[in-house]
Design a protein around this motif. Structure first.
Motif, PDB file in Angstrom:
ATOM      1  N   CYS A 119       6.822   6.645   5.581  1.00  0.00           N
ATOM      2  CA  CYS A 119       6.555   6.309   4.276  1.00  0.00           C
ATOM      3  C   CYS A 119       7.936   6.693   3.663  1.00  0.00           C
ATOM      4  CB  CYS A 119       5.555   7.100   3.791  1.00  0.00           C
ATOM      5  SG  CYS A 119       3.945   6.993   4.392  1.00  0.00           S
ATOM      6  N   ALA A 120       8.057   5.607   2.418  1.00  0.00           N
ATOM      7  CA  ALA A 120       9.305   5.818   1.726  1.00  0.00           C
ATOM      8  C   ALA A 120       9.019   7.146   0.918  1.00  0.00           C
ATOM      9  CB  ALA A 120       9.701   4.504   1.004  1.00  0.00           C
ATOM     10  N   SER A 121       7.711   7.374   0.235  1.00  0.00           N
ATOM     11  CA  SER A 121       7.556   8.594  -0.518  1.00  0.00           C
ATOM     12  C   SER A 121       6.477   9.563   0.057  1.00  0.00           C
ATOM     13  CB  SER A 121       7.070   7.916  -1.950  1.00  0.00           C
ATOM     14  OG  SER A 121       7.040   6.603  -2.202  1.00  0.00           O
ATOM     15  N   PRO A 122       6.770  10.123   1.194  1.00  0.00           N
ATOM     16  CA  PRO A 122       5.843  10.782   1.985  1.00  0.00           C
ATOM     17  C   PRO A 122       5.476  11.870   1.437  1.00  0.00           C
ATOM     18  CG  PRO A 122       7.946  10.777   3.004  1.00  0.00           C
ATOM     19  CD  PRO A 122       8.284  10.188   1.668  1.00  0.00           C
ATOM     20  N   ASN A 123       3.919  12.046   1.364  1.00  0.00           N
ATOM     21  CA  ASN A 123       3.311  13.312   1.073  1.00  0.00           C
ATOM     22  C   ASN A 123       3.581  14.611   1.771  1.00  0.00           C
ATOM     23  OD1 ASN A 123       1.780  12.146  -1.005  1.00  0.00           O
ATOM     24  ND2 ASN A 123      -0.122  12.225   0.444  1.00  0.00           N
ATOM     25  N   CYS A 154       1.481  19.774   6.266  1.00  0.00           N
ATOM     26  CA  CYS A 154       1.762  18.251   6.386  1.00  0.00           C
ATOM     27  C   CYS A 154       0.705  17.768   7.185  1.00  0.00           C
ATOM     28  CB  CYS A 154       3.155  18.250   6.971  1.00  0.00           C
ATOM     29  SG  CYS A 154       3.016  19.153   8.618  1.00  0.00           S
ATOM     30  N   VAL A 155       0.142  18.415   8.139  1.00  0.00           N
ATOM     31  CA  VAL A 155      -1.051  17.718   8.861  1.00  0.00           C
ATOM     32  C   VAL A 155      -2.297  17.371   7.841  1.00  0.00           C
ATOM     33  CG1 VAL A 155      -2.726  18.100  10.655  1.00  0.00           C
ATOM     34  CG2 VAL A 155      -0.347  19.111  11.014  1.00  0.00           C
ATOM     35  N   GLN A 156      -2.313  18.211   6.937  1.00  0.00           N
ATOM     36  CA  GLN A 156      -3.563  17.834   5.831  1.00  0.00           C
ATOM     37  C   GLN A 156      -3.037  16.773   4.896  1.00  0.00           C
ATOM     38  OE1 GLN A 156      -5.394  21.308   4.221  1.00  0.00           O
ATOM     39  NE2 GLN A 156      -5.183  22.435   6.036  1.00  0.00           N
ATOM     40  N   ALA A 157      -1.869  16.865   4.728  1.00  0.00           N
ATOM     41  CA  ALA A 157      -1.470  15.847   3.554  1.00  0.00           C
ATOM     42  C   ALA A 157      -1.354  14.479   3.995  1.00  0.00           C
ATOM     43  CB  ALA A 157       0.110  16.358   3.076  1.00  0.00           C
ATOM     44  N   CYS A 158      -1.017  14.407   5.481  1.00  0.00           N
ATOM     45  CA  CYS A 158      -0.820  12.793   5.951  1.00  0.00           C
ATOM     46  C   CYS A 158      -2.242  12.047   5.831  1.00  0.00           C
ATOM     47  CB  CYS A 158      -0.255  12.885   7.341  1.00  0.00           C
ATOM     48  SG  CYS A 158      -0.118  11.185   7.804  1.00  0.00           S
ATOM     49  N   PRO A 159      -2.244  11.209   4.928  1.00  0.00           N
ATOM     50  CA  PRO A 159      -3.496  10.437   5.053  1.00  0.00           C
ATOM     51  C   PRO A 159      -3.851   9.499   6.167  1.00  0.00           C
ATOM     52  CG  PRO A 159      -1.684   9.424   3.382  1.00  0.00           C
ATOM     53  CD  PRO A 159      -1.136  10.532   4.238  1.00  0.00           C
ATOM     54  N   TYR A 160      -2.858   9.425   7.110  1.00  0.00           N
ATOM     55  CA  TYR A 160      -3.132   8.662   8.359  1.00  0.00           C
ATOM     56  C   TYR A 160      -3.217   9.248   9.481  1.00  0.00           C
ATOM     57  CZ  TYR A 160      -0.576   5.671   4.739  1.00  0.00           C
ATOM     58  OH  TYR A 160      -0.415   5.025   3.687  1.00  0.00           O
ATOM     59  N   PRO A 226      -2.901   1.621   0.732  1.00  0.00           N
ATOM     60  CA  PRO A 226      -1.687   1.667  -0.373  1.00  0.00           C
ATOM     61  C   PRO A 226      -2.161   2.565  -1.570  1.00  0.00           C
ATOM     62  CG  PRO A 226      -3.321  -0.262  -0.323  1.00  0.00           C
ATOM     63  CD  PRO A 226      -3.716   0.528   0.989  1.00  0.00           C
ATOM     64  N   GLU A 227      -3.380   2.793  -1.592  1.00  0.00           N
ATOM     65  CA  GLU A 227      -3.911   3.632  -2.947  1.00  0.00           C
ATOM     66  C   GLU A 227      -3.347   5.128  -2.933  1.00  0.00           C
ATOM     67  OE1 GLU A 227      -5.855   2.551  -0.593  1.00  0.00           O
ATOM     68  OE2 GLU A 227      -7.140   4.181   0.221  1.00  0.00           O
ATOM     69  N   THR A 228      -3.046   5.623  -1.720  1.00  0.00           N
ATOM     70  CA  THR A 228      -2.439   6.928  -1.505  1.00  0.00           C
ATOM     71  C   THR A 228      -0.968   7.025  -2.321  1.00  0.00           C
ATOM     72  OG1 THR A 228      -1.526   6.809   0.525  1.00  0.00           O
ATOM     73  CG2 THR A 228      -3.770   7.462   0.171  1.00  0.00           C
ATOM     74  N   GLY A 229      -0.354   5.787  -2.417  1.00  0.00           N
ATOM     75  CA  GLY A 229       1.138   5.798  -2.867  1.00  0.00           C
ATOM     76  C   GLY A 229       2.194   6.329  -1.983  1.00  0.00           C
ATOM     77  N   ASN A 230       1.854   6.578  -0.806  1.00  0.00           N
ATOM     78  CA  ASN A 230       3.068   6.935   0.167  1.00  0.00           C
ATOM     79  C   ASN A 230       4.041   5.823   0.354  1.00  0.00           C
ATOM     80  OD1 ASN A 230       2.413   9.703   1.825  1.00  0.00           O
ATOM     81  ND2 ASN A 230       0.678   8.806   0.521  1.00  0.00           N
ATOM     82  N   ASN A 231       3.856   4.771   0.132  1.00  0.00           N
ATOM     83  CA  ASN A 231       4.881   3.553   0.437  1.00  0.00           C
ATOM     84  C   ASN A 231       5.145   3.456   2.071  1.00  0.00           C
ATOM     85  OD1 ASN A 231       4.874   2.750  -2.171  1.00  0.00           O
ATOM     86  ND2 ASN A 231       6.609   4.096  -2.592  1.00  0.00           N
ATOM     87  N   PRO A 232       4.256   3.179   2.561  1.00  0.00           N
ATOM     88  CA  PRO A 232       4.457   3.010   4.317  1.00  0.00           C
ATOM     89  C   PRO A 232       5.520   1.954   4.495  1.00  0.00           C
ATOM     90  CG  PRO A 232       2.120   2.924   3.805  1.00  0.00           C
ATOM     91  CD  PRO A 232       2.664   2.889   2.608  1.00  0.00           C
TER      92      PRO A 232
END
Lengths: 244, 160
Positions: A119-123, A154-160, A226-232
């Motif tokens: 992602c361009a703005s990764p959680n 980070c494992v918890q933050a990743c929505p994927y 897309p709703e998570t705003g990570n910009n994949p």
């Protein structure tokens, strides 16, 4: 005398606050980040045959420990009554077997390969407390295994669900690197290289000769969540509404 | 001025704490930290990039098999499997390179082909698929014999 003390206090506290602010903001004022997204990854779900050679090649190339996957293939089976069944036996490393079910019960079925979306703005990078995961200047999201403390934020933050911590081995977080070590040598990522049906494509966005260049311009693409705003930076062709 | 004493004492203590903080920090933070960017996403140990880039690549491209296996390469590149890389069936080149032939996969089993060719509803409709070995052979008007596998009729590098 009283007046003196007041000005002295005022001046000294102002100086302190000012220098404190400067130290805190220094990294942001100096050296603005040169990072930008140079690469894109395209998954064409309409072409994927579900052979799982990508997942198998990834495991070998990156020596991924047993039970963990950096890329995997999911099979979506949508029933006539609307029920959705998703399966991915062993991440599809050995491919898929036919489903044992009455003929005609499945309305529609397709494969969806998944991997880290870089992602361009990764959680995941935002939450790292020690700066062990980061975005390179080319746009790869990587993990610095020497600096990681294995806290799993980070494992918890990743929505994927793209990250894992190998608790029995290295003890640090890891995930798909888009094969950074291959791309920097001029090769394609192992999964892209091995794919027999061109369902996975990778390349520079700005290079007219790269396979992703024209697809990014011509096709209608979707991203996951897309709703998570990570910009994949992984784009999908032919996603259905059931895919998450 | 004697009222200022406690302020001066406070400032001196503050300065010592500050010096201590920065001394410990410079000791703990690796040298290359932050050289490629600031607080937003790029803040990291700069040497890590080069370390990760130096990992050797296991898989090469099919071109790399050409110089030693010209004949097979030529058949393959004109056949129906031209889109399937050599390493999809034979495993990574690196293994073959280092430990000679022991690690080269040469899977002629039915399962080796069926991973890609068994009929699945999820596969694209246009992809060539067969239901199972026995019925496929019967469709071609042949009997299943002992030791028969897919390579009995199909050359894996040029399937028709």
């Amino acid at each position: 005398m009283n007046q003196d003390r007041r000005t002295f206090l005022k001046k000294s506290s102002l100086t302190l606050a000012g220098s404190g602010l400067y130290i805190a903001l220094f990294p942001m004022i100096s050296g603005a980040s040169a990072k930008q997204q140079l690469y894109a990854y395209i998954v064409d779900t309409e072409k994927c045959i579900g052979c799982g050679k990508c997942a198998a090649a990834c495991k070998k190339e990156n020596k991924v420990p047993d039970g963990y996957y950096r890329t995997w293939v999911e099979r979506y089976s949508i029933m006539k009554d609307g029920e959705v069944i998703v399966d991915s036996p062993k991440g599809a490393v050995d491919g898929f077997k036919p489903v044992k079910m009455e003929k005609g019960k499945i309305e529609k079925s397709f494969f969806v390969p998944k991997l880290c979306n870089h992602c361009a703005s990764p959680n995941c990078v935002q939450v790292c407390p020690v700066g062990a995961t980061y975005v390179t200047k080319e746009g790869f999201v990587l993990v610095d295994e020497k600096h990681c403390v294995g806290c799993s934020y980070c494992v918890q933050a990743c929505p994927y669900g793209a990250r894992y911590v190998d608790h029995f081995g290295s003890g640090v977080a890891d995930k798909c690197t888009w094969c950074y070590h291959r791309v920097t040598k001029g090769l394609q990522p192992a999964c892209v290289n091995i794919c027999p049906s061109d369902a996975r494509l990778f390349g520079r966005i700005d290079d007219p000769k790269s396979s992703v260049h024209s697809i990014l311009k011509e096709k209608r693409l979707q991203i996951l969540k897309p709703e998570t705003g990570n910009n994949p930076m992984v784009f999908y062709v032919g996603l259905d509404k059931e895919v998450r | 001025m004697k009222h200022c004493n406690h302020i001066i004492r406070f400032i001196v203590v503050f300065i010592f704490i500050g010096i201590g903080f920065f001394a410990v920090r410079s000791y703990l933070v690796p040298d290359s930290f932050g050289i490629y960017g600031s607080y937003s996403y790029g803040f990291h140990r700069g040497d890590s990039d080069a370390e990760q880039a130096s990992i050797p690549a296991l898989y090469q491209e099919s071109e790399s098999c050409k110089e030693c296996h010209e004949a097979v390469y030529r058949t393959w590149s004109n056949g129906g499997h031209a889109g399937v890389t050599c390493e999809a069936c034979h495993g990574p080149w690196q293994a073959h390179n280092e430990n000679t032939l022991d690690t080269v996969v040469k899977d002629t089993s039915v399962e080796g082909c069926m991973v890609c060719h068994v009929t699945l509803q999820a596969r694209p409709a246009g992809f060539p698929q067969i239901d199972d070995f026995a019925s496929h052979v019967k469709e071609q008007g042949e009997e299943v014999q002992q030791d028969m596998d897919c390579t009995f009729c199909h050359e894996p590098h040029e399937p028709k």
